[in-house]
Design a protein around this motif. Structure first.
Motif, PDB file in Angstrom:
ATOM      1  N   SER A 218       0.856  -1.227  -0.051  1.00 24.17           N
ATOM      2  CA  SER A 218      -0.051  -0.137   0.040  1.00 24.17           C
ATOM      3  C   SER A 218       0.842   1.227  -0.066  1.00 24.17           C
ATOM      4  O   SER A 218       0.619   2.253  -0.607  1.00 24.17           O
ATOM      5  CB  SER A 218      -1.005   0.013   1.226  1.00 24.17           C
ATOM      6  N   ASN A 221       2.428   1.836  -3.465  1.00 22.40           N
ATOM      7  CA  ASN A 221       1.499   2.467  -4.269  1.00 22.40           C
ATOM      8  C   ASN A 221       1.288   4.021  -4.066  1.00 22.40           C
ATOM      9  O   ASN A 221       1.458   4.520  -5.040  1.00 22.40           O
ATOM     10  CB  ASN A 221      -0.026   1.666  -4.284  1.00 22.40           C
ATOM     11  N   ASP A 222       1.414   4.374  -2.889  1.00 17.62           N
ATOM     12  CA  ASP A 222       1.055   5.714  -2.550  1.00 17.62           C
ATOM     13  C   ASP A 222       2.533   6.563  -2.848  1.00 17.62           C
ATOM     14  O   ASP A 222       2.406   7.579  -3.688  1.00 17.62           O
ATOM     15  CB  ASP A 222       1.224   5.897  -1.117  1.00 17.62           C
TER      16      ASP A 222
END
Length: 409
Positions: A218, A221-222
């Motif tokens: 996550s 992806n950020d």
């Protein structure tokens, strides 16, 4: 097997790379084609195989690709070494081609032995900069040469899709990018982006997450989204960490570095350091990031040519310099910044990129930064202005972006 693999596939020659590699064929050195996954390395290798068969009498080719069923068992250096020796032919010139060589454990040991024995000419492709450069530099120092392969340049894009040079073609290029397999998918944006989303997922999951043991997907992806949003902006790992801390309180500068490095290793993004123009000093803090392919960048955060065209033009110019074999830096001279300094064979080129020089203030900024440089290397202002001033009294040339992207610098 080789004939069935190659000749059932349609490919377009990419001489910008094949002509660089051909002089090293038959030489006692390993050729490594490196670059992002799906960038076209395999097809360039097929073109080299065709060239060898047509020009070298009695050539015998050995091709290995672990994605093919007959080659799945080649997992280690021992497997590789034994397979090659089993398939060598006497009284022939043997040529070995290996696709994605990093998928074979300890591949460097087998290559070292094969090179020392002189039994075959060796060409490989690879998609991991750290693994390739680290292992090869340790075990094959001075006995290999790397050839970076990039996504399609604008001139290649026009040739692949049989397009005329126009602003419309340029906008299409800036939108869907230059992944070669789009030749099969087509340039319709809905289909192109569906393909590109799948390529992005494959690169992220296979070449970054799995290979580098990334745990926080996550956050990765950020981070990628942040880099896509801030394309071409000057910042450092600590700046990125400060921003992302507002989203994730535990983010540290080292965490950012640990996650950016795998993206660089997969050739997905490129880091461009700053260089002092006068003192030639490389600054350790402050860098820019650009994407290997504009289409992949655009599927991450969407795109709006009206708002982002300056960023995309800058990224396109940077990639063109790489394709022309320049070492690229961001220039710094006091408080002034030069978008790019390209260095090659002891020479330089200075470049400013602007969407349009709409007023005198913009012209003074873009031209003024270059006019402060006192050496006599070529200097360009690259823009989309249909009418430009040509070369000014200081030797600075204004050139349309389309012309620049089609020029072999």
């Amino acid at each position: 097997m080789i004939d069935k693999i190659r000749f059932t596939r349609d490919y377009i020659d990419r001489p910008i790379y094949t002509e660089r590699i051909k002089p090293f064929i038959g030489k006692d050195i390993i050729k490594i084609l490196v670059g992002q996954r799906r960038i076209g390395k395999s097809y360039i290798m097929y073109q080299l195989m065709d060239y060898i068969e047509k020009t070298i009498p009695n050539a015998h080719l050995i091709y290995i690709n672990r994605e093919l069923k007959p080659h799945e068992f080649i997992r280690t250096d021992d497997d590789l070494y034994q397979y090659v020796h089993t398939n060598l032919q006497q009284n022939c010139k043997n040529f070995l081609f290996i696709d994605e060589v990093q998928e074979i454990q300890r591949f460097e040991y087998a290559l070292r032995c094969l090179l020392a024995e002189g039994v075959c000419d060796i060409t490989c492709t690879g998609s991991n900069a750290s693994m390739l450069s680290g292992e090869l530099a340790t075990h094959l120092s001075g006995r290999y040469i790397e050839f970076p392969i990039h996504s399609l340049g604008y001139a290649e894009f026009l040739r692949f899709f049989t397009l005329e040079d126009s602003n419309q073609s340029l906008y299409k290029y800036l939108t869907i990018g230059g992944m070669p397999y789009l030749k099969v998918i087509g340039t319709e944006e809905v289909h192109a982006f569906e393909y590109l989303r799948n390529v992005y997922s494959t690169i992220l999951l296979k070449d970054v997450v799995a290979r580098e043991n990334i745990r926080n997907v996550s956050f990765l992806n950020d981070l990628v989204e942040y880099l896509a949003d801030n394309l071409g902006n000057m910042f450092s790992a600590s700046n990125i960490a400060k921003y992302l801390k507002s989203q994730r309180p535990t983010v540290s500068t080292q965490t950012v570095i640990n996650y950016i490095t795998p993206l660089l290793n997969a050739f997905f993004i490129h880091k461009v350091n700053r260089m002092d123009i006068n003192g030639l000093k490389i600054f350790e803090i402050g860098e820019k990031y650009y994407f290997e392919d504009l289409g992949l960048r655009n599927v991450i955060r969407g795109y709006n040519l009206g708002k982002e065209i300056q960023k995309l033009l800058e990224n396109a110019v940077y990639l063109h310099l790489l394709r022309c074999s320049y070492d690229v830096k961001v220039g710094q001279q006091g408080n002034y910044e030069i978008d790019f300094i390209g260095s090659k064979n002891g020479n330089r080129i200075y470049i400013q990129v602007a969407y349009q020089l709409m007023d005198e203030r913009t012209r003074e900024r873009e031209f003024g930064n270059l006019m402060n440089i006192t050496d006599h290397y070529p200097k360009y202002v690259v823009s989309m202005d249909e009418f430009n001033a040509g070369t000014n009294e200081k030797g600075i040339q204004q050139i349309h972006i389309r012309e620049f992207l089609m020029t072999a610098l």
